[in-house]
Motif scaffolding. Structure first.
Motif, PDB file in Angstrom:
ATOM      1  N   ALA A  88       1.509  10.826   1.538  1.00 54.08           N
ATOM      2  CA  ALA A  88       0.629  10.767   2.698  1.00 54.08           C
ATOM      3  C   ALA A  88      -0.744  11.355   2.399  1.00 54.08           C
ATOM      4  N   ALA A  89      -0.816  12.216   1.404  1.00 58.27           N
ATOM      5  CA  ALA A  89      -2.094  12.843   1.063  1.00 58.27           C
ATOM      6  C   ALA A  89      -2.899  12.041   0.048  1.00 58.27           C
ATOM      7  N   VAL A  90      -2.320  10.984  -0.503  1.00 57.74           N
ATOM      8  CA  VAL A  90      -3.019  10.166  -1.495  1.00 57.74           C
ATOM      9  C   VAL A  90      -4.122   9.372  -0.806  1.00 57.74           C
ATOM     10  N   VAL A  91      -5.333   9.521  -1.282  1.00 55.62           N
ATOM     11  CA  VAL A  91      -6.471   8.801  -0.703  1.00 55.62           C
ATOM     12  C   VAL A  91      -6.706   7.495  -1.452  1.00 55.62           C
ATOM     13  N   VAL A  92      -6.763   7.580  -2.773  1.00 53.68           N
ATOM     14  CA  VAL A  92      -6.985   6.391  -3.596  1.00 53.68           C
ATOM     15  C   VAL A  92      -5.796   6.243  -4.537  1.00 53.68           C
ATOM     16  N   PRO A  93      -4.949   5.251  -4.334  1.00 51.91           N
ATOM     17  CA  PRO A  93      -3.787   5.081  -5.216  1.00 51.91           C
ATOM     18  C   PRO A  93      -4.211   4.791  -6.653  1.00 51.91           C
ATOM     19  N   ALA A  94      -3.364   5.200  -7.568  1.00 53.50           N
ATOM     20  CA  ALA A  94      -3.672   5.003  -8.989  1.00 53.50           C
ATOM     21  C   ALA A  94      -3.189   3.657  -9.501  1.00 53.50           C
ATOM     22  N   VAL A  95      -2.484   2.897  -8.675  1.00 57.98           N
ATOM     23  CA  VAL A  95      -2.031   1.567  -9.066  1.00 57.98           C
ATOM     24  C   VAL A  95      -2.473   0.573  -7.995  1.00 57.98           C
ATOM     25  N   SER A  96      -2.370  -0.674  -8.296  1.00 59.67           N
ATOM     26  CA  SER A  96      -2.824  -1.715  -7.385  1.00 59.67           C
ATOM     27  C   SER A  96      -2.039  -1.697  -6.077  1.00 59.67           C
ATOM     28  N   THR A  97      -2.751  -1.957  -4.982  1.00 61.66           N
ATOM     29  CA  THR A  97      -2.112  -2.076  -3.671  1.00 61.66           C
ATOM     30  C   THR A  97      -1.883  -3.540  -3.288  1.00 61.66           C
ATOM     31  N   ALA A  98      -2.099  -4.429  -4.224  1.00 63.67           N
ATOM     32  CA  ALA A  98      -1.914  -5.858  -3.920  1.00 63.67           C
ATOM     33  C   ALA A  98      -0.426  -6.182  -3.807  1.00 63.67           C
ATOM     34  N   PRO A  99      -0.055  -7.031  -2.854  1.00 59.86           N
ATOM     35  CA  PRO A  99       1.347  -7.464  -2.764  1.00 59.86           C
ATOM     36  C   PRO A  99       1.764  -8.222  -4.018  1.00 59.86           C
ATOM     37  N   LYS A 100       3.052  -8.349  -4.191  1.00 56.63           N
ATOM     38  CA  LYS A 100       3.581  -9.067  -5.341  1.00 56.63           C
ATOM     39  C   LYS A 100       3.146 -10.531  -5.313  1.00 56.63           C
ATOM     40  N   ALA A 101       3.007 -11.087  -6.487  1.00 58.62           N
ATOM     41  CA  ALA A 101       2.860 -12.537  -6.560  1.00 58.62           C
ATOM     42  C   ALA A 101       4.168 -13.156  -6.064  1.00 58.62           C
ATOM     43  N   ALA A 128       0.829  -1.209   0.000  1.00 57.78           N
ATOM     44  CA  ALA A 128       0.000   0.000   0.000  1.00 57.78           C
ATOM     45  C   ALA A 128       0.861   1.256   0.000  1.00 57.78           C
ATOM     46  N   ALA A 129       1.964   1.240   0.734  1.00 61.25           N
ATOM     47  CA  ALA A 129       2.876   2.385   0.749  1.00 61.25           C
ATOM     48  C   ALA A 129       3.493   2.598  -0.629  1.00 61.25           C
ATOM     49  N   ARG A 130       3.903   1.512  -1.244  1.00 63.79           N
ATOM     50  CA  ARG A 130       4.501   1.617  -2.573  1.00 63.79           C
ATOM     51  C   ARG A 130       3.512   2.221  -3.568  1.00 63.79           C
ATOM     52  N   ALA A 131       2.253   1.787  -3.521  1.00 60.71           N
ATOM     53  CA  ALA A 131       1.253   2.310  -4.449  1.00 60.71           C
ATOM     54  C   ALA A 131       1.057   3.807  -4.262  1.00 60.71           C
ATOM     55  N   ARG A 132       1.100   4.286  -3.036  1.00 59.80           N
ATOM     56  CA  ARG A 132       0.914   5.721  -2.782  1.00 59.80           C
ATOM     57  C   ARG A 132       2.138   6.525  -3.218  1.00 59.80           C
ATOM     58  N   LEU A 133       3.298   5.961  -3.037  1.00 59.49           N
ATOM     59  CA  LEU A 133       4.504   6.652  -3.500  1.00 59.49           C
ATOM     60  C   LEU A 133       4.515   6.776  -5.019  1.00 59.49           C
TER      61      LEU A 133
END
Length: 709
Positions: A175-188, A130-135
């Motif tokens: 920190a201000a991102v509410v809805v990330p633009a990419v998937s928050t799913a962990p890697k396969a 989830a952190a990666r998606a927001r970054l």
């Protein structure tokens, strides 16, 4: 949430168990195959698992607040690897401090039952993903580019045109991102690159250079060295005290009576210890005065349940086993720092169950729970000892009585003679057989009652488990959720009986399995011999899981099972499955000097699902072998007239370097699913393999452990 850094919580989904985990060839699965203790603990912690917090700071550091205790098992390294993997960060940029007690986590801050990696694997990955998606989203917004075109590596986000930004630069915007633009799913799992790679511990340099801080290393302003003078018998109390001479000694600051003894506060520990020796105390004997090992063994035999199947019309093999009390004796003795004021308290110590500690200390001090802060400090070993907070509670009481901060240290003698012990136990086993087939297998277990007063890690279940009925219920539930015969031995039954005894006990590595499975595996060897079968072939023909057969095959092949051995030397093998993992151990032992048997080689093969850090797992298994050598051959404690006889490593004969295997190998099967438990997995198999090797080398049938006691 908006903050000076990016902070995210994890969302955990409970994955279904693979179907094959519920099927056992040749028999109906027992309760642990359907739901084991780890499953129950994960389910209990599920509602608050999303409260796990990970931060990315403006300095580019990634900080995971870990709601568990690092006791030397390498947990912080494994968690740092998961974070670095999902964030595409550098491992050197990941920090894993230990969270203070957080009552809002309820059942999700308990370290034990080989459950930390199992329970944290999904939420830690989810938080980092989830952190990666927001970054990535923050970088995409900055550069006005589609988020899907950006890539991450080594703590940076990079655009197709070569522009890049470090995670620290993006933290505030992320920190201000509410809805990330990419998937928050962990890697396969097939995309993982760091996970599964042998990795050195992130804290290794700090440990070997002395920078790592344990409770005794903390410099809390005003905290003075403190020791406790304890009674000669377990549970003894002060009848009268003359502290005149002690108070007059150099450096002595105070002498305080507490329920467990008399505390001495001084400017240095040396002064405190000398003043402790000058105290004149008349002690009332403890509740076990007059009770020794012989009475305990008789009591255990008396409460053990009878067999159901009489040996009529069939052949039978009966055996009885005794296991001694064993001290936890972690390398770092119990130490706690406490600063208690009229309206608040602050405690520093190594806590496997910090929420229960915080809540009980608050009750004892008469303070509201929020007024008590429990800082969790790394530990130098535990083996289950730090599930209890005896030292922290003592330190809090001394600090309150003395009106000043204290640094309380138990001595090694305190720890062994007044600490918690693995309960002694007695086992009766009967197997009936006919025409080469095992028809029934009955195992009757009687132990001194294990104290589960820590509950599930918070005050409500801890209070319930501290009641006689609740404690018995916890014991039976724990037993039922962990004990299962992994072989098809006809109709199998295992029953637990307990002997209440006023001796401080606690879960010691592998809890019941460390005794039950040793007796089982010794019996498997003797059944194989009775039926004229090779021990490995006999086990393989009776194992009810393909995983079990795979690890047994691997250890037999890697350890050259059956190779010729010199006179007085032999191989021994054993198998154990628990914590959704399986392990087999092969031991080579030289007993040509019967008084000093030596394990010369140990080979282990394990299937623990996905291995996070193979180097850490190898260390865990080597530690299990060391424990197996110790308590099978030499290490235990005696109860003499209400007191523990042993008082140091000199007479509590744990394995030294000269007792370690000359060769050690660990082999891991390919990932077969999510991570299972490993910390407690290896000990039962290692201990049993040592016993079986000793039996084959000496031609004896060991029935009492440790053998030289």
């Amino acid at each position: 949430m908006a903050a000076p850094a990016l902070a995210v919580g994890a969302q955990l989904a409970l994955d279904a168990e693979p179907a094959e985990a519920l099927v056992q060839v040749g028999g109906i699965p027992g309760l642990p195959a359907l739901a084991d203790l780890g499953d129950v603990l994960i389910l209990a912690g599920l509602p608050t698992a999303h409260l796990l917090v990970l931060e990315v700071t403006e300095a580019g550091k990634v900080v995971l607040q870990l709601p568990r205790l690092e006791v030397g098992q390498g947990l912080t390294t494994a968690m740092a690897m998961l974070v670095a993997e999902e964030l595409d960060a550098r491992l050197a940029d990941v920090e894993v401090p230990l969270s203070p007690a957080r009552p809002e986590l309820l059942f999700a801050q308990l370290t034990g039952a080989s459950n930390s990696v199992r329970s944290l694997y999904e939420p830690v990955r989810a938080a980092a993903a989830a952190a990666r998606a927001r970054l990535v989203t923050a970088a995409a917004n900055r550069w006005q580019l589609p988020a899907g075109t950006l890539r991450t590596a080594d703590g940076r986000v990079t655009a197709p045109d070569g522009r890049s930004a470090g995670y620290g630069e993006l933290a505030l915007a992320a920190a201000a991102v509410v809805v990330p633009a990419v998937s928050t799913a962990p890697k396969a799992e097939g995309q993982q690159r760091l996970v599964g790679t042998p990795t050195g511990r992130i804290d290794a340099r700090d440990i070997v250079t002395g920078r790592a801080k344990y409770a005794g290393d903390l410099d809390v302003p005003g905290a003075v060295p403190t020791v406790v003078h304890r009674p000669p018998t377990i549970g003894g109390t002060v009848r009268s005290l003359d502290d005149t001479a002690a108070r007059a000694m150099p450096g002595v600051l105070d002498v305080v009576r507490i329920p467990t003894g008399v505390a001495v506060l001084a400017e240095t520990f040396d002064q405190a210890l000398k003043a402790k020796a000058a105290l004149r105390v008349d002690w009332r004997p403890g509740p076990l005065a007059g009770v020794s090992d012989a009475q305990v063994r008789a009591g255990l035999r008396a409460v053990n349940k009878p067999f159901l199947v009489p040996p009529l019309l069939t052949l039978s093999l009966d055996a009885e086993f005794d296991f001694a009390f064993v001290s936890h004796a972690p390398m770092e003795v119990l130490t706690a720092v406490a600063d208690v004021r009229p309206d608040r308290a602050e405690i520093w110590f190594a806590a496997q169950s910090p929420i229960a500690a915080q809540e009980q200390i608050a009750v004892e001090l008469g303070l509201p729970v929020p007024a008590v802060t429990v800082h969790v400090v790394r530990a130098g070993g535990s083996f289950g000892r730090r599930l209890f907070h005896d030292a922290a509670l003592e330190a809090a009481k001394v600090s309150k009585a003395a009106g000043r901060p204290v640094k309380l240290m138990w001595t090694r003698n305190d720890d062994i003679r007044h600490g918690r012990v693995r309960p002694a136990s007695h086992h009766r086993v009967r197997a009936t057989h006919a025409l080469g087939q095992v028809l029934t297998y009955e195992h009757r277990v009687a132990t001194v009652r294990t104290d589960f007063g820590h509950g599930l890690g918070e005050l409500l279940t801890a209070a319930g488990a501290s009641l006689p009925v609740g404690d018995a219920l916890f014991s039976q539930t724990f037993f039922d959720l962990t004990q299962e015969v992994p072989y098809d031995l006809g109709v199998s039954t295992q029953l637990l009986s307990e002997l209440p005894l006023e001796i401080p006990t606690g879960s010691w590595r592998s809890v019941y399995s460390g005794m039950v499975r040793v007796a089982d595996e010794v019996m498997l060897d003797e059944l194989a011999r009775t039926l004229g079968r090779d021990p490995v072939a006999f086990r393989r023909s009776r194992l009810t899981s393909a995983t079990g057969r795979a690890v047994l095959d691997k250890v037999a092949q890697a350890g050259s099972w059956g190779r010729p051995m010199p006179p007085g030397c032999a191989q021994g093998v054993a198998y154990h499955a628990e914590h959704r993992s399986a392990v087999a151990c092969l031991i080579e032992l030289d007993a040509s000097d019967r008084a000093n048997p030596r394990v010369t080689k140990a080979v282990m093969a394990a299937d623990v699902g996905r291995v996070i850090n193979p180097r850490g797992l190898e260390a865990q298994l080597l530690g299990a072998v060391t424990d197996g050598i110790s308590v099978t051959l030499r290490a235990g404690v005696h109860l003499d007239d209400g007191a523990i006889r042993e008082g140091s490593y000199a007479d509590f004969k744990y394995a030294r370097q000269r007792h370690s295997p000359l060769a050690f190998e660990a082999h891991f099967l390919p990932p077969s699913g999510p991570p299972g438990g490993a910390g407690e997995l290896g000990f039962p198999a290692a201990a049993a393999a040592v016993a079986n090797a000793y039996a084959r080398a000496t031609g004896t049938s060991p029935r009492s452990f440790p053998i030289a006691f």
